[in-house]
Motif scaffolding. Structure first.
Motif, PDB file in Angstrom:
ATOM      1  N   ALA A   1       0.821  -1.212   0.000  1.00  0.00           N
ATOM      2  CA  ALA A   1       0.000   0.000   0.000  1.00  0.00           C
ATOM      3  C   ALA A   1       0.853   1.258   0.000  1.00  0.00           C
ATOM      4  O   ALA A   1       0.462   2.283  -0.573  1.00  0.00           O
ATOM      5  N   MET A   2       2.016   1.214   0.640  1.00  0.00           N
ATOM      6  CA  MET A   2       2.892   2.392   0.673  1.00  0.00           C
ATOM      7  C   MET A   2       3.314   2.829  -0.720  1.00  0.00           C
ATOM      8  O   MET A   2       3.544   4.010  -0.971  1.00  0.00           O
ATOM      9  N   ALA A   3       3.413   1.866  -1.634  1.00  0.00           N
ATOM     10  CA  ALA A   3       3.870   2.185  -2.981  1.00  0.00           C
ATOM     11  C   ALA A   3       2.814   2.920  -3.795  1.00  0.00           C
ATOM     12  O   ALA A   3       3.146   3.743  -4.656  1.00  0.00           O
ATOM     13  N   PHE A   4       1.546   2.638  -3.537  1.00  0.00           N
ATOM     14  CA  PHE A   4       0.485   3.154  -4.398  1.00  0.00           C
ATOM     15  C   PHE A   4      -0.376   4.220  -3.732  1.00  0.00           C
ATOM     16  O   PHE A   4      -1.173   4.887  -4.399  1.00  0.00           O
ATOM     17  N   ALA A   5      -0.228   4.395  -2.421  1.00  0.00           N
ATOM     18  CA  ALA A   5      -1.036   5.379  -1.713  1.00  0.00           C
ATOM     19  C   ALA A   5      -0.810   6.819  -2.185  1.00  0.00           C
ATOM     20  O   ALA A   5      -1.771   7.586  -2.288  1.00  0.00           O
ATOM     21  N   PRO A   6       0.441   7.251  -2.474  1.00  0.00           N
ATOM     22  CA  PRO A   6       0.607   8.639  -2.919  1.00  0.00           C
ATOM     23  C   PRO A   6      -0.193   8.969  -4.180  1.00  0.00           C
ATOM     24  O   PRO A   6      -0.751  10.069  -4.291  1.00  0.00           O
ATOM     25  N   TRP A   7      -0.260   8.029  -5.141  1.00  0.00           N
ATOM     26  CA  TRP A   7      -1.075   8.267  -6.336  1.00  0.00           C
ATOM     27  C   TRP A   7      -2.540   8.442  -5.953  1.00  0.00           C
ATOM     28  O   TRP A   7      -3.226   9.336  -6.460  1.00  0.00           O
ATOM     29  N   CYS A   8      -3.025   7.599  -5.046  1.00  0.00           N
ATOM     30  CA  CYS A   8      -4.434   7.680  -4.630  1.00  0.00           C
ATOM     31  C   CYS A   8      -4.730   8.984  -3.912  1.00  0.00           C
ATOM     32  O   CYS A   8      -5.818   9.556  -4.073  1.00  0.00           O
TER      33      CYS A   8
ATOM     34  N   MET B   1       6.526  19.515  -6.319  1.00  0.00           N
ATOM     35  CA  MET B   1       5.727  18.696  -7.234  1.00  0.00           C
ATOM     36  C   MET B   1       6.209  17.249  -7.261  1.00  0.00           C
ATOM     37  O   MET B   1       5.466  16.341  -7.640  1.00  0.00           O
ATOM     38  N   GLU B   2       7.454  17.032  -6.877  1.00  0.00           N
ATOM     39  CA  GLU B   2       7.987  15.671  -6.842  1.00  0.00           C
ATOM     40  C   GLU B   2       7.713  14.966  -5.518  1.00  0.00           C
ATOM     41  O   GLU B   2       8.103  13.816  -5.325  1.00  0.00           O
ATOM     42  N   GLY B   3       7.013  15.673  -4.608  1.00  0.00           N
ATOM     43  CA  GLY B   3       6.737  15.136  -3.292  1.00  0.00           C
ATOM     44  C   GLY B   3       6.062  13.768  -3.288  1.00  0.00           C
ATOM     45  O   GLY B   3       6.497  12.861  -2.571  1.00  0.00           O
ATOM     46  N   PRO B   4       4.970  13.570  -4.068  1.00  0.00           N
ATOM     47  CA  PRO B   4       4.349  12.242  -4.077  1.00  0.00           C
ATOM     48  C   PRO B   4       5.291  11.138  -4.536  1.00  0.00           C
ATOM     49  O   PRO B   4       5.251  10.027  -4.007  1.00  0.00           O
ATOM     50  N   PHE B   5       6.150  11.433  -5.504  1.00  0.00           N
ATOM     51  CA  PHE B   5       7.109  10.424  -5.967  1.00  0.00           C
ATOM     52  C   PHE B   5       8.131  10.113  -4.877  1.00  0.00           C
ATOM     53  O   PHE B   5       8.473   8.954  -4.630  1.00  0.00           O
TER      54      PHE B   5
ATOM     55  N   VAL C   1      -3.425  11.896  -4.398  1.00  0.00           N
ATOM     56  CA  VAL C   1      -3.550  12.986  -5.369  1.00  0.00           C
ATOM     57  C   VAL C   1      -4.870  12.889  -6.116  1.00  0.00           C
ATOM     58  O   VAL C   1      -5.550  13.886  -6.354  1.00  0.00           O
ATOM     59  N   THR C   2      -5.273  11.690  -6.456  1.00  0.00           N
ATOM     60  CA  THR C   2      -6.482  11.485  -7.257  1.00  0.00           C
ATOM     61  C   THR C   2      -7.751  11.733  -6.451  1.00  0.00           C
ATOM     62  O   THR C   2      -8.682  12.394  -6.914  1.00  0.00           O
ATOM     63  N   PHE C   3      -7.794  11.192  -5.233  1.00  0.00           N
ATOM     64  CA  PHE C   3      -9.021  11.269  -4.433  1.00  0.00           C
ATOM     65  C   PHE C   3      -8.965  12.347  -3.364  1.00  0.00           C
ATOM     66  O   PHE C   3      -9.899  12.465  -2.574  1.00  0.00           O
ATOM     67  N   SER C   4      -7.908  13.113  -3.330  1.00  0.00           N
ATOM     68  CA  SER C   4      -7.608  14.200  -2.400  1.00  0.00           C
ATOM     69  C   SER C   4      -6.981  13.651  -1.135  1.00  0.00           C
ATOM     70  O   SER C   4      -7.391  12.611  -0.600  1.00  0.00           O
ATOM     71  N   LEU C   5      -5.993  14.361  -0.664  1.00  0.00           N
ATOM     72  CA  LEU C   5      -5.210  13.942   0.488  1.00  0.00           C
ATOM     73  C   LEU C   5      -6.086  13.765   1.730  1.00  0.00           C
ATOM     74  O   LEU C   5      -6.011  12.755   2.439  1.00  0.00           O
ATOM     75  N   ARG C   6      -6.923  14.747   1.999  1.00  0.00           N
ATOM     76  CA  ARG C   6      -7.753  14.712   3.208  1.00  0.00           C
ATOM     77  C   ARG C   6      -8.746  13.561   3.163  1.00  0.00           C
ATOM     78  O   ARG C   6      -8.883  12.784   4.116  1.00  0.00           O
ATOM     79  N   ARG C   7      -9.452  13.424   2.044  1.00  0.00           N
ATOM     80  CA  ARG C   7     -10.482  12.391   1.924  1.00  0.00           C
ATOM     81  C   ARG C   7      -9.853  10.990   1.986  1.00  0.00           C
ATOM     82  O   ARG C   7     -10.348  10.108   2.693  1.00  0.00           O
ATOM     83  N   PHE C   8      -8.749  10.789   1.276  1.00  0.00           N
ATOM     84  CA  PHE C   8      -8.116   9.475   1.252  1.00  0.00           C
ATOM     85  C   PHE C   8      -7.584   9.098   2.639  1.00  0.00           C
ATOM     86  O   PHE C   8      -7.722   7.948   3.081  1.00  0.00           O
ATOM     87  N   THR C   9      -6.996  10.072   3.339  1.00  0.00           N
ATOM     88  CA  THR C   9      -6.470   9.801   4.676  1.00  0.00           C
ATOM     89  C   THR C   9      -7.584   9.428   5.641  1.00  0.00           C
ATOM     90  O   THR C   9      -7.452   8.492   6.446  1.00  0.00           O
ATOM     91  N   LEU C  10      -8.694  10.139   5.581  1.00  0.00           N
ATOM     92  CA  LEU C  10      -9.824   9.839   6.472  1.00  0.00           C
ATOM     93  C   LEU C  10     -10.393   8.450   6.210  1.00  0.00           C
ATOM     94  O   LEU C  10     -10.695   7.701   7.156  1.00  0.00           O
ATOM     95  N   TYR C  11     -10.536   8.082   4.949  1.00  0.00           N
ATOM     96  CA  TYR C  11     -11.043   6.745   4.633  1.00  0.00           C
ATOM     97  C   TYR C  11     -10.070   5.666   5.111  1.00  0.00           C
ATOM     98  O   TYR C  11     -10.496   4.625   5.641  1.00  0.00           O
ATOM     99  N   ALA C  12      -8.784   5.894   4.937  1.00  0.00           N
ATOM    100  CA  ALA C  12      -7.791   4.899   5.366  1.00  0.00           C
ATOM    101  C   ALA C  12      -7.839   4.704   6.882  1.00  0.00           C
ATOM    102  O   ALA C  12      -7.835   3.561   7.379  1.00  0.00           O
ATOM    103  N   ILE C  13      -7.897   5.811   7.633  1.00  0.00           N
ATOM    104  CA  ILE C  13      -7.976   5.695   9.089  1.00  0.00           C
ATOM    105  C   ILE C  13      -9.266   5.007   9.506  1.00  0.00           C
ATOM    106  O   ILE C  13      -9.282   4.163  10.417  1.00  0.00           O
ATOM    107  N   GLY C  14     -10.376   5.358   8.843  1.00  0.00           N
ATOM    108  CA  GLY C  14     -11.660   4.772   9.185  1.00  0.00           C
ATOM    109  C   GLY C  14     -11.689   3.257   8.983  1.00  0.00           C
ATOM    110  O   GLY C  14     -12.145   2.504   9.858  1.00  0.00           O
TER     111      GLY C  14
END
Length: 511
Positions: free
Chosen positions: A80-87, A410-414, A89-102
């Motif tokens: 999951a660590m490899a693919f989470a940064p792409w997600c 801009m290279e932060g997610p990578f 950006v796509t689904f928004s940092l705040r929303r994706f983090t909240l769903y993951a914690i939930g």
């Protein structure tokens, strides 16, 4: 600023190019919320691993099945660590983090109620996915929202996951299993995660959805990379138990996993929106930081595992009795890391020297540990732990500074994908290396002790007691060898500092 990445793809992968939110208390609360969730995620893995015997006993699970619970959780977590940064950006940092914690919290509540082993294994697999998605979010938040002059303090928060979190695993496992109940090895996450969700919901700004990125989704990369990482992790974690290449399963997992990984990296090179930007490895400091991080994590894991294992096997300690030496190195990290961040934030201070001194302190701690004997008790490890209070943060934080100081926002997610995936895989490889070395040296010393005993009259008297003493001495000698090996790893990493990294100044806002 060094960058080998083409502008067009980066523009397509970066967060919305709107004006960044004003840094203040709200952003700090959001960052603390993500940090809390990441620490809890790491503790969940460590505590359940340490308390596995109690969990297996309560749920009537065999030893082999228990190892699969650990390996499966870790495999999906690292993947999951490899693919989470792409997600994010796509689904928004705040929303994706909240769903993951939930999801992570919900499954933690359910685990003790699992009706059978299969359902518990499935829940742990999914929980590993959710938990593994969180560490990249912490680095992303620190790189994106913190102003330049405080960015190192945000990275110090991320460094807590490597220095503070692992040391709390044994004390918490001892607390829950001895005084409260094994169920709390799973339920300990509930309250902190609820607090983290509230902090993230309040503190992090809401980016717009970028679902148009799904049209260019790298399906081939996902189908190659995800199983590759999972197979490699499981193969390494199960390798020692199944006697490595004597097992057809391990040969299959490692062989096919490596093949898929090579195909995955080839695919990533030419992708317009990749999960990993391979061209970034041309950034010298980033490559050095990733390589050195792998070695540092081997040492950091060893200084936790060796004393715990020695005290359990030779002195008969339970986790709660080993807790004080773990806490002695872990709790001061809350003060040591900000102090090291403040030190590295001085322009006159070269972080490469800080890194070298930190590695030197770890090497000195391991050299001291190599002198242990069968009469050592918990108190004899305190001096070694004192060296690690500053040795650990001084060996980790400069690597974060070197890795992130040479990249653009801009290279932060990578960078997050690279750093977190290497961190996760390195922890797994460290486990495999330590287990393999322990088994090999234990067999060697056991054989040598028996050979040296020969036909001594002692060999025929009190055979049970003699076997116990032989095993005890083999454990002591093995622990000494491991400490010496870790001192050698730390010394080798110090030598790399004179060759690879270039000077990196602390981040500052443009004037």
């Amino acid at each position: 600023m060094t960058s080998l990445t083409a502008p067009a793809p980066l523009a397509a992968t970066s967060p919305a190019a709107a004006a960044p939110p004003v840094f203040g208390l709200r952003i700090i609360i959001g960052l603390v919320g993500v940090l809390l969730a990441v620490l809890v995620s790491g503790l969940n893995e460590m505590v359940t691993k340490v308390a596995l015997a109690d969990i297996r006993g309560a749920l009537a699970i065999g030893y082999d099945e228990g190892t699969w619970l650990v390996a499966s959780y870790t495999a999906t977590s690292v993947a999951a660590m490899a693919f989470a940064p792409w997600c994010s950006v796509t689904f928004s940092l705040r929303r994706f983090t909240l769903y993951a914690i939930g999801v992570f919290t919900f499954l933690g509540v359910l685990c003790p109620f699992a009706p059978n082993y299969e359902s518990l294994l499935l829940m742990r697999i999914v929980q590993g996915l959710a938990g593994g998605a969180l560490p990249p979010m912490l680095m992303t938040v620190a790189l994106r929202f913190l102003p330049a002059n405080v960015k190192l303090y945000g990275l110090a928060g991320y460094a807590l996951t490597a220095t503070f979190g692992p040391g709390l695993g044994t004390p918490l496992a001892g607390l829950w299993t001895e005084y409260v109940g094994w169920q709390w090895t799973f339920w300990q996450i509930i309250v902190p995660c609820l607090i983290a969700m509230a902090a993230v919901a309040y503190g992090l700004p809401q980016d717009p959805l970028r679902l148009e990125r799904l049209k260019q989704f790298n399906w081939r990369g996902l189908l190659l990379g995800f199983p590759a990482i999972c197979m490699l992790v499981i193969g390494i974690l199960q390798g020692n138990r199944l006697d490595w290449f004597e097992s057809s399963l391990i040969c299959f997992l490692l062989g096919v996993g490596l093949l898929l990984l090579v195909l995955f990296l080839i695919n990533e090179w030419s992708q317009p929106i990749p999960f990993f930007k391979l061209q970034m490895l041309g950034i010298r400091n980033l490559s050095f930081a990733l390589l050195t991080l792998a070695g540092v994590l081997v040492v950091l894991l060893a200084v936790v595992v060796i004393p715990s294992s020695y005290l359990a096997q030779v002195q008969g300690y339970r986790p709660i009795q080993t807790a004080p030496i773990m806490l002695l190195a872990a709790l001061p990290q809350l003060i040591a890391l900000p102090l090291v961040a403040a030190l590295c934030n001085f322009r006159r201070v070269d972080c490469r020297w800080v890194l070298g001194i930190g590695l030197g302190m770890l090497a000195l701690s391991c050299l001291g540990g190599s002198q242990l004997t069968s009469v050592w008790i918990r108190d004899d490890f305190y001096v070694l732990q004192l060296l690690q209070i500053f040795g650990q943060p001084m060996a980790v934080l400069p690597l974060l500074m070197l890795a992130t100081g040479s990249i653009s926002p801009m290279e932060g997610p990578f960078a997050s994908a690279w750093f977190n995936t290497v961190k996760g895989l390195s922890a797994v490889i460290a486990t495999g290396i330590i287990e393999a070395l322990t088994t090999a040296r234990l067999h060697f010393h056991s054989t040598m002790l028996v050979d040296n005993l020969g036909n001594s009259p002692l060999a025929d008297s009190d055979s049970a007691g003699l076997a116990h003493r032989l095993h005890e001495q083999a454990v002591v000698l093995t622990a000494s060898d491991l400490y010496l090996c870790m001192a050698g790893v730390a010394a080798a990493l110090i030598l790399l500092i004179f060759w690879l990294p270039t000077r990196m100044y602390p981040p500052r806002a443009p004037t």
